[in-house]
Design an enzyme around this catalytic site. Structure first.
Site, PDB file in Angstrom:
ATOM      1  N   LYS A 110     -19.505  -2.893 -62.065  1.00 22.28           N
ATOM      2  CA  LYS A 110     -19.190  -2.266 -60.808  1.00 22.28           C
ATOM      3  C   LYS A 110     -17.977  -1.604 -60.707  1.00 22.28           C
ATOM      4  O   LYS A 110     -17.243  -1.987 -61.501  1.00 22.28           O
ATOM      5  CB  LYS A 110     -19.179  -3.430 -59.487  1.00 22.28           C
ATOM      6  CG  LYS A 110     -19.284  -2.862 -58.173  1.00 22.28           C
ATOM      7  CD  LYS A 110     -20.687  -2.747 -57.896  1.00 22.28           C
ATOM      8  CE  LYS A 110     -21.155  -2.451 -56.293  1.00 22.28           C
ATOM      9  NZ  LYS A 110     -22.321  -2.839 -56.180  1.00 22.28           N
TER      10      LYS A 110
HETATM   11  N1  GLU Z   1     -24.925  -0.323 -55.580  1.00 26.10           N
HETATM   12  C1  GLU Z   1     -26.306  -0.730 -55.692  1.00 26.10           C
HETATM   13  C2  GLU Z   1     -26.341  -2.334 -55.718  1.00 26.10           C
HETATM   14  O1  GLU Z   1     -25.186  -2.945 -55.459  1.00 26.10           O
HETATM   15  C3  GLU Z   1     -27.045  -0.162 -56.814  1.00 26.10           C
HETATM   16  C4  GLU Z   1     -26.646  -0.066 -58.132  1.00 26.10           C
HETATM   17  C5  GLU Z   1     -27.389   0.727 -59.112  1.00 26.10           C
HETATM   18  O2  GLU Z   1     -28.343   1.472 -58.743  1.00 26.10           O
HETATM   19  O3  GLU Z   1     -26.790   0.800 -60.284  1.00 26.10           O
HETATM   20  O4  GLU Z   1     -27.138  -2.871 -56.178  1.00 26.10           O
END
Ligand code: GLU
Length: 417
Positions: A110
């Site tokens: 993240k």
């Molecule tokens: N931000 C989204 C999540 O928390 C998608 C992450 C992604 O598609 O890599 O799952």
């Protein structure tokens, strides 16, 4: 003021420790699964226009790469003033469990920048995103770490990142997911998270004998996830009685027309003032009498302070970590069913995986193919979690963590580190 850093880390740790205990994982194994592979913090300088003057500002940027035993790191990029290393670390871990649960060949990561994107103009936002990408370029990569949108970011931010990365690495569509369609984005990706939330809400509602037309739904958050959840639930016949955004909530016991709400937001930038609905606060919204509650905003919205007032029979965690671990325990004692975040909102990263596969193969799929594959995979995942939960007499969250952790632990062990 709730400390988001503590909430995220504490909540994540609590859920994990509980699962580790049941899986009989010991000291070093636990340590390995808990710790990040790499935590990067950068300073992002941007020239901002303020009172007619140009001034240099610095923002703090983060990328936590938690685990890549099962494949490249994968996870979103968040722009929000509360972003800090603790929050990003907990959310990176959650991505590892999500990708494992839905069984796609990715790990978890993240990223984020501590910034209020609404305070920046388009040029400043572009500069911020490009600088962030330049500085993170050494640690991201098509087969290493693939960012995507999250709170405060969108396909345009991904487009700038793609362009910035391509300046030094050649045109690489697969470096980010959640891109605009014109740049290799996938049909269905924009609505995938909400679409998946609605699909899983429907499955969980069926399991507790809730019929769409008799189910009043309250959705907290009307961003990309909340709005697409509302659209998909309304199309299945659910009655949406309340919605909210950062400015507050609106409710109508007779049901809110989602088309009407979308048009109002397009014109006014907020749900406030929606014709035919009464204003309520975000706090009141969570406590409304309803059958289904969908928190689709930030983490830490259902806590010890409001848990006793929650009236829903089913909570579907469209947001990441909206329920603290203490509140989770209390909701469970009260017999309220929770579809946990790592299952409920996994449609987003699943569609990201489909986008990445299409990019690598240079072979786009149509929207029906994306969404029907998404639905099938989500149904299978939900059924596996549900079966484990009833076999072991545990809740859906415990079962989902067990399935996910087992997969990651096996991969770590097989790879020998
Ligand atoms: N931000 C989204 C999540 O928390 C998608 C992450 C992604 O598609 O890599 O799952």
């Amino acid at each position: 003021m709730i400390d988001k850093k503590c909430i995220c880390e504490e909540t994540q740790r609590h859920f994990l420790e509980r699962a580790f205990g049941r899986l009989k994982l010991k000291g070093a194994q636990r340590e390995l699964l808990l710790s990040s592979f790499r935590e990067t913090r950068i300073t992002v300088p941007v020239t901002l226009r303020h009172n007619g003057e140009n001034r240099l500002h610095t923002f703090q940027g983060y990328r936590v790469q938690h685990n890549h035993a099962r494949g490249p790191f994968k996870g979103g990029l968040r722009y929000h003033p509360d972003v800090n290393m603790g929050e990003i670390r907990a959310l990176a871990q959650l991505m590892t469990w999500k990708t494992a649960l839905v069984d796609i060949p990715f790990g978890g990561a993240k990223g984020g920048i501590s910034v209020d994107p609404l305070q920046l103009n388009e040029t400043e936002l572009e500069e911020l995103s490009r600088r962030f990408c330049q500085k993170m370029a050494p640690i991201i990569g098509v087969h290493d770490d693939i960012p995507a949108p999250d709170i405060g970011t969108n396909p345009q931010v991904m487009a700038w990142m793609l362009d910035e990365y391509s300046k030094t690495h050649g045109f690489r569509t697969a470096i980010v997911t959640g891109k605009p369609l014109e740049l290799g984005g996938s049909a269905g990706r924009l609505e995938a998270t909400g679409y998946g939330v609605a699909h899983l809400t429907h499955k969980a509602a069926e399991d507790i004998s809730l019929k769409p037309e008799q189910s009043r739904v309250v959705i907290q958050g009307f961003g990309n996830v909340g709005s697409h959840t509302a659209i998909a639930l309304a199309s299945k016949g659910y009655k949406i009685i309340a919605l909210s955004d950062v400015n507050g909530g609106v409710m109508n016991e007779a049901g809110i027309s989602i088309d009407h709400a979308l048009a109002h937001v397009a014109d006014n930038g907020t749900l406030m003032g929606l014709h035919g609905a009464s204003p309520i606060s975000n706090a009141e919204l969570l406590e409304l009498s309803c059958e289904i509650l969908v928190p689709a905003a930030l983490e830490g919205t259902i806590t010890c302070d409001n848990v006793e007032a929650i009236q829903a029979q089913l909570i579907v965690e469209a947001a990441n970590m909206p329920v603290t671990h203490q509140a989770d325990e209390r909701l469970q004692q009260r017999g309220i069913v929770i579809v946990p975040d790592l299952l409920a909102n996994v449609g987003g990263v699943l569609a990201s995986y489909y986008e990445w596969v299409q990019n690598l193969q240079q072979f786009p799929w149509d929207r029906e193919t994306v969404l029907s594959r998404l639905e099938n995979r989500l149904s299978r995942t939900y059924d596996a979690v549900n079966i484990l939960a009833s076999e072991r007499q545990i809740n859906l969250r415990c079962a989902a963590y067990e399935l996910a952790i087992r997969r990651v632990e096996q991969a770590v062990r097989l790879r020998g580190f």
